[in-house]
Design a protein around this motif. Structure first.
Motif, short mmCIF file in Angstrom:
data_model
loop_
_atom_site.label_atom_id
_atom_site.label_comp_id
_atom_site.label_asym_id
_atom_site.label_seq_id
_atom_site.Cartn_x
_atom_site.Cartn_y
_atom_site.Cartn_z
N ARG B 202 0.80 -1.24 0.00
CA ARG B 202 0.00 0.00 0.00
C ARG B 202 0.82 1.28 0.00
O ARG B 202 0.29 2.36 -0.19
CB ARG B 202 -0.95 -0.02 1.21
CG ARG B 202 -2.01 -1.11 1.09
CD ARG B 202 -2.78 -1.28 2.38
NE ARG B 202 -3.87 -2.24 2.20
CZ ARG B 202 -3.73 -3.55 2.29
NH1 ARG B 202 -2.55 -4.08 2.58
NH2 ARG B 202 -4.77 -4.36 2.09
N HIS B 204 2.16 3.27 2.17
CA HIS B 204 2.04 4.35 3.14
C HIS B 204 2.10 3.71 4.53
O HIS B 204 2.48 2.54 4.64
CB HIS B 204 0.80 5.21 2.90
CG HIS B 204 -0.51 4.56 3.12
ND1 HIS B 204 -1.19 4.64 4.32
CD2 HIS B 204 -1.29 3.81 2.30
CE1 HIS B 204 -2.34 3.99 4.20
NE2 HIS B 204 -2.42 3.47 3.00
N SER B 205 1.75 4.45 5.55
CA SER B 205 2.00 3.95 6.89
C SER B 205 0.78 4.11 7.79
O SER B 205 -0.20 4.78 7.43
CB SER B 205 3.18 4.70 7.51
OG SER B 205 2.83 6.04 7.75
N ILE B 206 0.90 3.52 8.97
CA ILE B 206 -0.14 3.68 9.98
C ILE B 206 0.53 3.51 11.35
O ILE B 206 1.61 2.91 11.45
CB ILE B 206 -1.28 2.66 9.77
CG1 ILE B 206 -2.57 3.13 10.47
CG2 ILE B 206 -0.87 1.27 10.24
CD1 ILE B 206 -3.82 2.39 10.00
N ILE B 232 -3.09 -2.15 6.41
CA ILE B 232 -3.09 -0.81 7.02
C ILE B 232 -4.27 0.05 6.58
O ILE B 232 -4.36 1.22 6.93
CB ILE B 232 -1.77 -0.07 6.76
CG1 ILE B 232 -1.54 0.17 5.27
CG2 ILE B 232 -0.60 -0.81 7.37
CD1 ILE B 232 -0.40 1.13 4.99
N ASP B 233 -5.20 -0.55 5.83
CA ASP B 233 -6.46 0.16 5.57
C ASP B 233 -7.28 0.30 6.85
O ASP B 233 -8.19 1.13 6.92
CB ASP B 233 -7.33 -0.60 4.56
CG ASP B 233 -6.68 -0.69 3.19
OD1 ASP B 233 -5.72 0.06 2.95
OD2 ASP B 233 -7.15 -1.51 2.38
N HIS B 234 -6.98 -0.56 7.80
CA HIS B 234 -7.78 -0.62 9.02
C HIS B 234 -6.89 -0.56 10.26
O HIS B 234 -5.70 -0.88 10.18
CB HIS B 234 -8.60 -1.93 9.06
CG HIS B 234 -9.48 -2.12 7.87
ND1 HIS B 234 -10.78 -1.69 7.85
CD2 HIS B 234 -9.25 -2.67 6.66
CE1 HIS B 234 -11.32 -1.97 6.66
NE2 HIS B 234 -10.41 -2.57 5.93
N LEU B 235 -7.50 -0.20 11.38
CA LEU B 235 -6.78 -0.22 12.66
C LEU B 235 -6.84 -1.64 13.22
O LEU B 235 -7.45 -1.89 14.26
CB LEU B 235 -7.41 0.78 13.64
CG LEU B 235 -7.21 2.26 13.33
CD1 LEU B 235 -8.04 3.11 14.29
CD2 LEU B 235 -5.75 2.64 13.42
#
Lengths: 434, 333
Positions: B202, B204-206, B232-235
């Motif tokens: 993806r 990007h980061s979270i 990382i679309d979700h927590l």
């Protein structure tokens, strides 16, 4: 992992290493001159060639970028999120504060704020937004890149007609480049593992002479096999072999180190920036269509953090590309499109995320026959629905075609069935055309 | 006096709200609270009222992400980069400060009420005189860009109980402990597991460090966030807490999480140091209690909202949690 197919389409299931490795190196040197940069700027091109000078770079924001954090902010609304709207160089037009660089360049860009495309499923929405319509059971439509490769590519071109970058893995299989019924001739060169085409170089253990002799033998056998047969697949395959010579010569176009360091610095070090710079090199050399896929915007959780991270990159890269094309005198001939499969919900979920939303979202078109500074479409105060100047995928595509000088009503033929570039009755948005 | 046992935790009250509440400050020994919300407004409210109806005090230009009380002065900060200083007794604004070039993430007050601290995504931790509003220190110990050349964020800040130490924590898991008086860094700790950079799927980061809390003796520093995330679309990473000996930077304990997913947005120690409590969430929320010395979770309680902040009373007998469309009160003891 071995790569079994150049374009991914069923019609073209040849091993790319095998067929590239069997091509004449002598032809490579012939093609080399055709891949010099600034082909577009060559003097003396007549009006008939004008259409073929047009080029398109599609910045494909895969996963669904938020319209509210980019081009249709709703500051102060309960759905608006934390970011403010900022003024742009177009009076009355505001965009998200995450895009300060684009705010100074909106006079070149048209915002379409009224996209209502009905489909919030990644896979099928991506297919629709790459084609401007849904596939039918009996007809697989070509995508935008394939149509433009067909309409704007030159028969004698020694560069690829359709190149697509999609390096991230998420969503890649949902939005492959696809020539549909146009066949493998217009299928994309897909770059997924690096910025550089795989297997483009002649294998080190094959001599120039070997290379040429293999090519000659393939051509001889191919002609014998085709004699008396009629097949779109065979024809496409032979065309592909012919074009390999040019493609092999175009390798330097993908080499970003060929650019002066100050140009590379201007774009920045991120993968998206480098691929966009390569896209500029490609269109400058005559490639009609390049898609730069930037995944993955699917911010179900932490939408604002995700957009804080990704939108500034989009802002910088898009603004730099506009400046670069403008400096090179190419902005009238190269169109930049930003598009996703859909946008994101105005409502904010408990994870501070936004979900899939296709009812009221935004796209942009810059340069090349589009009225810069224009805004078409209006959404309500919370961004929940389009209240004026609604746009669907078909009319977006018709607008792109018309801006490029291509008649959207032009027919292709699938067998004897005429198939127009956009579905019957679909009109371009005249208000945003110059 | 020993802190109440987490086993005695029970929900006491629950209020529905139409907005997201990001920050809460409670006037000591009262039921009066101040709330920073997603409608850009700061509210005051009385938790003991028969009907909880927070009253609007004033408005920022964006989400209000931090509120802090220094004596009778309320200071709020938001995504507009501004600090608004409010006299809670006179009911009027004292001043507005253009405090940060980017989005303010937290505002806290020193235990003695003499200082206010704000942190923001300009990666600055600014220490302010609570009475005059003058800048005391501009602490810079966090990089503006991640190793992957994207903007970093400065999410977490806390004071030690004696007010001599500050700790700040950023997106990539870097913690700096500061000498408040001198305005100098004393030590760093690293919690890289809190940051997930997805370089392939993806791009990007979270994550990031979202909460910090010094133990009552000031020797240990608890760090809260989320463990590594697959999608990382979700927590969807596990709620994670690490505890450091901050002087050496050595991790003493880790609680990788076994029940709840999401971010640990707030941490606090029991006044006697016998336990540590964290709260946060994803789609839903949680309160989790740890015995740090025994390295085990004591109690893990679901909360019907993603919790963004809480206030615990000095005797640890009440926790008021605020978050997504709700406010919840739990009692202990």
């Amino acid at each position: 992992m071995p790569r079994s197919s150049h374009c991914g389409s069923p019609e073209h299931s040849l091993n790319r290493r095998a067929f590239l490795g069997a091509t004449g190196a002598a032809s490579v040197s012939l093609a080399a001159d055709m891949t010099q940069l600034n082909a577009l700027a060559s003097p003396g091109v007549n009006d008939a060639l004008k259409k073929t000078q047009k080029r398109v770079i599609l910045l494909w924001l895969a996963g669904g970028a938020s319209q509210l954090e980019t081009f249709d902010p709703k500051p102060g609304a309960s759905t608006g999120g934390p970011f403010r709207a900022i003024k742009t160089d177009v009076p009355g037009v505001m965009i998200s504060e995450l895009m300060p660089k684009m705010a100074q360049r909106m006079k070149h860009t048209c915002i379409l704020r009224g996209l209502d495309t009905k489909n919030g499923d990644h896979g099928s929405a991506a297919i629709t937004m790459m084609r401007g319509r849904r596939n039918e059971a009996a007809v697989r439509y070509p995508d935008l890149g394939a149509v433009l490769a067909r309409e704007m590519g030159r028969a004698d071109s020694k560069v690829p007609d359709y190149v697509t970058f999609y390096t991230q893995t998420e969503g890649r299989s949902m939005a492959p480049g696809d020539a549909g019924f146009l066949g493998a001739r217009y299928a994309p060169m897909e770059l997924t593992n690096s910025n550089y085409p795989e297997f483009i170089k002649r294998l080190a253990d094959i001599s120039d002479l070997d290379h040429k002799e293999r090519s000659d033998l393939r051509e001889l056998l191919g002609k014998q096999f085709v004699a008396g047969r009629s097949s779109e697949t065979l024809s496409s395959q032979n065309e592909a072999y012919e074009r390999v010579r040019g493609i092999m010569a175009s390798e330097k176009l993908f080499d970003v180190t060929q650019e002066p360091q100050k140009v590379r610095d201007r774009y920045g070090p991120t993968q998206f920036a480098e691929q966009t710079l390569i896209a500029r090199r490609l269109v400058e050399a005559g490639v009609p269509f390049v898609r730069v896929g930037r995944a993955w915007w699917d911010s179900h959780g932490q939408n604002f953090e995700t957009h804080q991270e990704m939108v500034p990159e989009l802002d910088h890269v898009m603004a730099t590309l506009i400046d670069d094309l403008k400096d090179r005198g190419m902005l009238d001939d190269v169109m930049i499109v930003t598009l996703s499969e859909f946008g994101r919900t105005p409502s904010i979920n408990a994870s501070l995320g936004r979900d899939h939303f296709a009812s009221a979202w935004s796209s942009t078109i810059t340069g090349c026959g589009i009225k810069g500074g224009s805004v078409y479409g209006k959404t309500d105060d919370k961004g929940n629905k389009v209240v004026a100047e609604q746009v669907d995928a078909g009319s977006l595509f018709a607008t792109i075609y018309e801006a490029l000088g291509i008649n959207p009503e032009k027919n292709y033929y699938v067998g004897s069935r005429p198939v127009p570039l956009v579905n019957p009755g679909i009109q371009a948005i005249k208000q945003v055309l110059k | 006096m020993p802190a109440p046992n987490p086993d005695t935790l029970k929900p006491a009250k629950d209020f529905s709200r139409s907005v997201i509440t990001f920050g809460i400050a409670r006037k000591a020994n009262t039921d009066n609270v101040f709330l920073g919300c997603s409608d850009f407004k700061v509210y005051s409210g009385d938790l003991s009222a028969a009907k909880f109806e927070p009253k609007e005090l004033y408005t920022h230009e964006s989400y209000v992400t931090g509120v802090a009380l220094a004596g009778t002065t309320l200071v709020s900060g938001g995504y507009d980069g501004k600090l608004i200083w409010w006299d809670t007794e006179a009911g009027k604004q004292i001043r507005t400060t253009d405090a940060h070039a980017k989005w303010i993430r937290k505002v806290i007050a020193s235990p003695d009420g003499r200082l206010i601290v704000s942190i923001a995504d300009d990666m600055a931790c600014k220490v302010w005189d609570a009475k005059t509003g003058k800048l005391v220190h501009d602490l810079r110990g966090h990089k503006e860009k991640t190793p992957n050349d994207f903007p970093s964020m400065l999410y977490a800040v806390t004071f030690s109980a004696d007010g001599n130490l500050l700790a700040t924590g950023d997106k990539v898991g870097h913690v700096v402990v500061w000498d408040v008086k001198e305005g100098k860094p004393l030590a760093t700790c690293e919690a890289p597991v809190m940051y997930t950079w997805d370089k392939q799927q993806r791009l990007h980061s979270i994550g990031g460090i979202r909460s910090l809390a010094f133990s009552p003796d000031g020797k240990q520093l608890a760090v809260g966030g989320m463990g590594k995330v697959g999608n990382i679309d979700h927590l969807e990473g596990k709620a994670r807490v690490e505890v450091f000996d901050w002087k050496t930077g050595k991790q003493l304990v880790e609680f990788p999480g076994d029940k709840f997913a999401g971010l640990v947005n707030k941490l606090a120690w029991a006044p006697d140091g016998s336990w540590l409590v964290g709260a946060g969430g994803a789609g839903e929320g949680f309160l989790v209690f740890f015995d740090v010395a025994a390295k085990k979770a004591l109690r893990q309680e679901k909360v019907m909202m993603h919790v963004h902040d809480f206030e615990m009373t000095a005797d640890a007998k009440e926790i008021v949690s605020v978050g997504h469309n709700r406010i919840t009160i739990h009692k202990l003891g």
